[in-house]
Scaffold this motif. Structure first.
Motif: not given
Length: 164
Positions: A26-39, A41-49
């Motif tokens: 995980a440390e290799s990614y830093g604060n990659d906005p694409d990775i953060e957005m994917a996480w 989106m997945r968290a929001m999908q979980h919340a909606e379900v």
């Protein structure tokens, strides 16, 4: 040399790059906005379900994991007086709270898949997932609080309001 899959079709360089990227720490990614957005989106999908679930099924009958009983008893043993209807973010995120939550969460490493995966948690259980009513929490913290809310009747209001 191009790699091949079991069906002998070439595997694109892009897929190999993605697979390699996912194998990095995980440390290799830093604060990659694409990775953060994917996480996010997945968290929001979980919340909606989850919200649809407690809106359509009486929450007192819901079973969120195979070990709900264990999670609930450990949670209430460790957090007897934690108010769960309306959460105080300080009770979850302050340094003293983290010290108390950490051992609880670690008990479920290897028991709950992705126990520390980022999940959205409603602060006020009578409300939905909005920016003002949501906090980011580890999955086991979400399970502990939502199992308690279901068993103690706090999520009943969401269910009954949707039945009218």
């Amino acid at each position: 040399m191009e790699e091949t899959s079991a069906s002998d079709e070439p595997v694109s360089g892009e897929l190999v790059s993605v697979a390699h990227a996912l194998s990095l720490p995980a440390e290799s990614y830093g604060n990659d906005p694409d990775i953060e957005m994917a996480w996010a989106m997945r968290a929001m999908q979980h919340a909606e379900v989850y919200y649809k679930l407690i809106s359509s099924v009486d929450p007192q009958f819901l079973k969120l994991t195979k070990v709900d009983d264990q999670i609930y008893s450990e949670f209430r043993e460790n957090f007897k007086n934690l108010r769960i209807d309306v959460l105080d973010p300080e009770e979850l995120k302050s340094e003293s709270a983290k010290e108390k939550w950490r051992p609880f969460c670690l008990k479920f490493d290897g028991i709950i898949e992705d126990f520390n995966y980022g999940t959205l948690l409603r602060l006020d259980c009578t409300q939905g997932y909005t920016e003002e009513n949501t906090i980011f929490a580890p999955r086991i913290q979400f399970f502990a609080i939502e199992i308690a809310r279901n068993r103690e009747g706090y999520n009943e209001e969401v269910y009954t309001s949707m039945q009218d």
